[in-house]
Design a protein around this motif. Structure first.
Motif, PDB file in Angstrom:
ATOM      1  N   LYS A 146       0.830  -1.205   0.000  1.00 25.04           N
ATOM      2  CA  LYS A 146       0.000   0.000   0.000  1.00 25.04           C
ATOM      3  C   LYS A 146       0.863   1.253   0.000  1.00 25.04           C
ATOM      4  O   LYS A 146       0.596   2.209  -0.737  1.00 25.04           O
ATOM      5  N   HIS A 147       1.897   1.278   0.830  1.00 21.71           N
ATOM      6  CA  HIS A 147       2.798   2.437   0.854  1.00 21.71           C
ATOM      7  C   HIS A 147       3.506   2.609  -0.483  1.00 21.71           C
ATOM      8  O   HIS A 147       3.622   3.726  -1.001  1.00 21.71           O
ATOM      9  N   GLN A 150       1.138   3.811  -3.342  1.00 22.04           N
ATOM     10  CA  GLN A 150       0.783   5.223  -3.222  1.00 22.04           C
ATOM     11  C   GLN A 150       1.982   6.130  -3.475  1.00 22.04           C
ATOM     12  O   GLN A 150       1.832   7.346  -3.514  1.00 22.04           O
ATOM     13  N   ASP A 152       4.425   6.543  -1.383  1.00 20.73           N
ATOM     14  CA  ASP A 152       4.757   7.149  -0.098  1.00 20.73           C
ATOM     15  C   ASP A 152       6.054   6.538   0.425  1.00 20.73           C
ATOM     16  O   ASP A 152       6.057   5.748   1.366  1.00 20.73           O
ATOM     17  N   ASP A 154       8.528   7.934   2.055  1.00 21.35           N
ATOM     18  CA  ASP A 154       8.930   8.353   3.406  1.00 21.35           C
ATOM     19  C   ASP A 154       8.254   7.495   4.472  1.00 21.35           C
ATOM     20  O   ASP A 154       8.913   7.038   5.417  1.00 21.35           O
ATOM     21  N   ALA A 155       6.940   7.270   4.335  1.00 21.05           N
ATOM     22  CA  ALA A 155       6.225   6.439   5.301  1.00 21.05           C
ATOM     23  C   ALA A 155       6.735   5.000   5.247  1.00 21.05           C
ATOM     24  O   ALA A 155       6.849   4.340   6.281  1.00 21.05           O
TER      25      ALA A 155
END
Length: 164
Positions: A146-147, A150, A152, A154-155
């Motif tokens: 999921k990260h 997306q 993302d 950094d997350a």
């Protein structure tokens, strides 16, 4: 001397029987027995094939149709993937090259596919991973995907460490 034989004849008879038994064990019972058979094997020369084998060879081939597969064993078809290039699934921690090949054979080539998995899909794929079973939930592949899906980074790096 005849008096001795007359007095001890039962003992002499017992000693004689024991002597015969020892001689029989020493000479006759110690020989190795060789087994010889007179029946021929089916595979010997000039023999016809066994009837049951010939029946199996001659039997018509039954193809497995849709009606033959029980409902419990029917698997959902893999989600069709777009024609774009496959993602590098090894970006997910705990998903190495061997597992990536296994997933590719199942039609899973996109990180977004993994991000969309529910519990049923996780169980279905996990059952096909062989010795790698349990890695999906243990390494949180869905959350990682999921990260990554997306974008993302950094997350992802905060929770799972640097990628690479």
């Amino acid at each position: 001397m005849p008096e001795l034989i007359q007095a001890y004849w039962p003992y002499i008879l017992i000693a004689f029987v024991i002597g015969i038994a020892v001689a029989w064990f020493a000479f006759a019972a110690s020989r190795k027995t060789s087994v010889t058979t007179i029946s021929k094997d089916v595979l010997d020369d000039d023999q016809s094939p066994a009837a049951r084998n010939q029946a199996l060879i001659d039997a018509p081939v039954k193809s497995a149709g849709v009606d033959d597969v029980p409902a419990a064993e029917a698997e959902p078809a893999p989600v069709p993937t777009p024609t774009k290039a496959a993602d590098d699934l090894t970006q997910i921690k705990g998903l190495g090259p061997k597992i990536a090949v296994m997933l590719g054979e199942m039609g899973i080539t996109d990180i977004a596919q993994i991000a969309a998995w529910d519990d049923a899909e996780i169980a279905r794929v996990d059952a096909k991973l062989g010795r790698f079973q349990g890695r999906i939930t243990r390494d949180n592949w869905v959350e990682q995907a999921k990260h990554l899906a997306q974008g993302d980074a950094d997350a992802f790096a905060d929770k799972f460490g640097n990628n690479g």
